[in-house]
Design a protein around this motif. Structure first.
Motif, PDB file in Angstrom:
ATOM      1  N   PRO A  39      47.288  46.843  34.547  1.00  0.00           N
ATOM      2  CA  PRO A  39      45.912  46.405  34.293  1.00  0.00           C
ATOM      3  C   PRO A  39      45.429  45.520  35.423  1.00  0.00           C
ATOM      4  O   PRO A  39      46.234  44.918  36.151  1.00  0.00           O
ATOM      5  CB  PRO A  39      46.029  45.623  32.980  1.00  0.00           C
ATOM      6  N   GLY A  40      44.122  45.430  35.573  1.00  0.00           N
ATOM      7  CA  GLY A  40      43.607  44.706  36.726  1.00  0.00           C
ATOM      8  C   GLY A  40      42.341  43.932  36.454  1.00  0.00           C
ATOM      9  O   GLY A  40      41.793  43.934  35.349  1.00  0.00           O
ATOM     10  N   LYS A  41      41.874  43.270  37.505  1.00  0.00           N
ATOM     11  CA  LYS A  41      40.608  42.547  37.496  1.00  0.00           C
ATOM     12  C   LYS A  41      39.819  42.960  38.729  1.00  0.00           C
ATOM     13  O   LYS A  41      40.391  43.164  39.800  1.00  0.00           O
ATOM     14  CB  LYS A  41      40.846  41.029  37.538  1.00  0.00           C
ATOM     15  N   ARG A  42      38.507  43.071  38.562  1.00  0.00           N
ATOM     16  CA  ARG A  42      37.637  43.385  39.690  1.00  0.00           C
ATOM     17  C   ARG A  42      36.519  42.360  39.768  1.00  0.00           C
ATOM     18  O   ARG A  42      36.036  41.869  38.746  1.00  0.00           O
ATOM     19  CB  ARG A  42      37.017  44.776  39.561  1.00  0.00           C
ATOM     20  N   LEU A  43      36.120  42.079  40.993  1.00  0.00           N
ATOM     21  CA  LEU A  43      34.953  41.238  41.243  1.00  0.00           C
ATOM     22  C   LEU A  43      34.070  41.946  42.252  1.00  0.00           C
ATOM     23  O   LEU A  43      34.535  42.347  43.327  1.00  0.00           O
ATOM     24  CB  LEU A  43      35.373  39.871  41.786  1.00  0.00           C
ATOM     25  N   TYR A  44      32.809  42.153  41.901  1.00  0.00           N
ATOM     26  CA  TYR A  44      31.807  42.697  42.807  1.00  0.00           C
ATOM     27  C   TYR A  44      30.797  41.590  43.087  1.00  0.00           C
ATOM     28  O   TYR A  44      30.377  40.887  42.158  1.00  0.00           O
ATOM     29  CB  TYR A  44      31.073  43.885  42.168  1.00  0.00           C
ATOM     30  N   GLY A  45      30.404  41.436  44.348  1.00  0.00           N
ATOM     31  CA  GLY A  45      29.458  40.385  44.659  1.00  0.00           C
ATOM     32  C   GLY A  45      28.691  40.645  45.937  1.00  0.00           C
ATOM     33  O   GLY A  45      29.183  41.296  46.862  1.00  0.00           O
TER      34      GLY A  45
ATOM     35  N   GLY B 152      54.388  41.070  36.516  1.00  0.00           N
ATOM     36  CA  GLY B 152      53.913  39.882  35.819  1.00  0.00           C
ATOM     37  C   GLY B 152      52.962  39.006  36.596  1.00  0.00           C
ATOM     38  O   GLY B 152      52.526  37.956  36.098  1.00  0.00           O
ATOM     39  N   THR B 153      52.586  39.414  37.822  1.00  0.00           N
ATOM     40  CA  THR B 153      51.711  38.604  38.670  1.00  0.00           C
ATOM     41  C   THR B 153      50.563  39.463  39.193  1.00  0.00           C
ATOM     42  O   THR B 153      50.769  40.608  39.591  1.00  0.00           O
ATOM     43  CB  THR B 153      52.489  38.011  39.857  1.00  0.00           C
TER      44      THR B 153
END
Length: 214
Positions: free
Chosen positions: A176-182, A199-200
């Motif tokens: 699983p992940g995280k995304r940031l658009y800016g 785990g990181t």
């Protein structure tokens, strides 16, 4: 892309600022749009990545308005190997209450020349009246992902995986992940994707894209 502080995350979305920002971004690209297919007509509006052409943007998408356009640039990937890539990202709408998301990526050699196609990703972005973002994505490598998030402010949007499904022929491991658009200070679009590895959270892909349409 730099991190945002908690105060920024709590700022209410300002629609007028978003519209003004879109005006600034599109000074050199306002005349361009997605080419039509030229096939037989269907009784529906064509997708548009230009806020001045085609159907009006649905009022419910105001918090995502600055994303609409065609973006192109380069980035870096850190998967089984590190490599540079080029990307074209089309974020369009047809007047309904969702955005269409279409990404094409190609690998680059040390001289910045294409060495062939990499992955493609397509999906839809929706956002609720409470500014809760819902994203569904399908990846050509055999991945289907659902992400949820929220606007950080009128210039940035963050997402987090809620469900990731890998097909039998897909990647053996894709956490699983995280995304940031800016939007960057120069009005380019930057994005960062981090994935859970042992785990990181670790860098997976990132890019900086210039607006070429809209």
């Amino acid at each position: 892309m730099s991190e945002t502080n908690n105060n920024d995350q709590q700022q209410p979305f300002n629609g007028n600022e978003a519209i003004n920002l879109a005006e600034q971004q599109s000074k050199n690209t306002a005349h361009r749009n997605i080419p039509p297919l030229g096939l037989e007509d269907i009784p529906l509006d064509d997708d548009t990545a230009n806020l001045r052409q085609g159907p009006s943007l649905h009022d419910g998408l105001l918090a995502l308005l600055p994303l609409v356009g065609v973006w192109q640039g380069t980035g870096q990937a850190s998967d089984d190997e590190d490599y540079a890539f080029g990307q074209q990202l089309v974020i369009s709408h047809d007047g309904e209450n969702y955005l269409r998301f279409e990404s094409r990526i190609w690998r680059l050699d040390d001289q910045g020349k294409s060495t062939g196609a990499d992955q493609r990703e397509t999906g839809f972005w929706r956002i609720s009246l409470k500014d809760e973002i819902e994203v569904t994505l399908t990846n050509s490598r055999g991945l289907v992902e659902i992400l949820y998030g929220e606007p950080v402010n009128e210039r940035a949007w963050q997402l987090e995986s809620a469900s990731t499904i890998v097909t039998a022929t897909g990647p053996e491991s894709h956490g699983p992940g995280k995304r940031l658009y800016g939007l960057m200070p120069d009005n380019s679009l930057g994005w960062v994707d981090e994935r859970l590895v042992d785990g990181t959270m670790a860098p997976y892909m990132s890019a900086q894209l210039q607006r070429i349409v809209g």
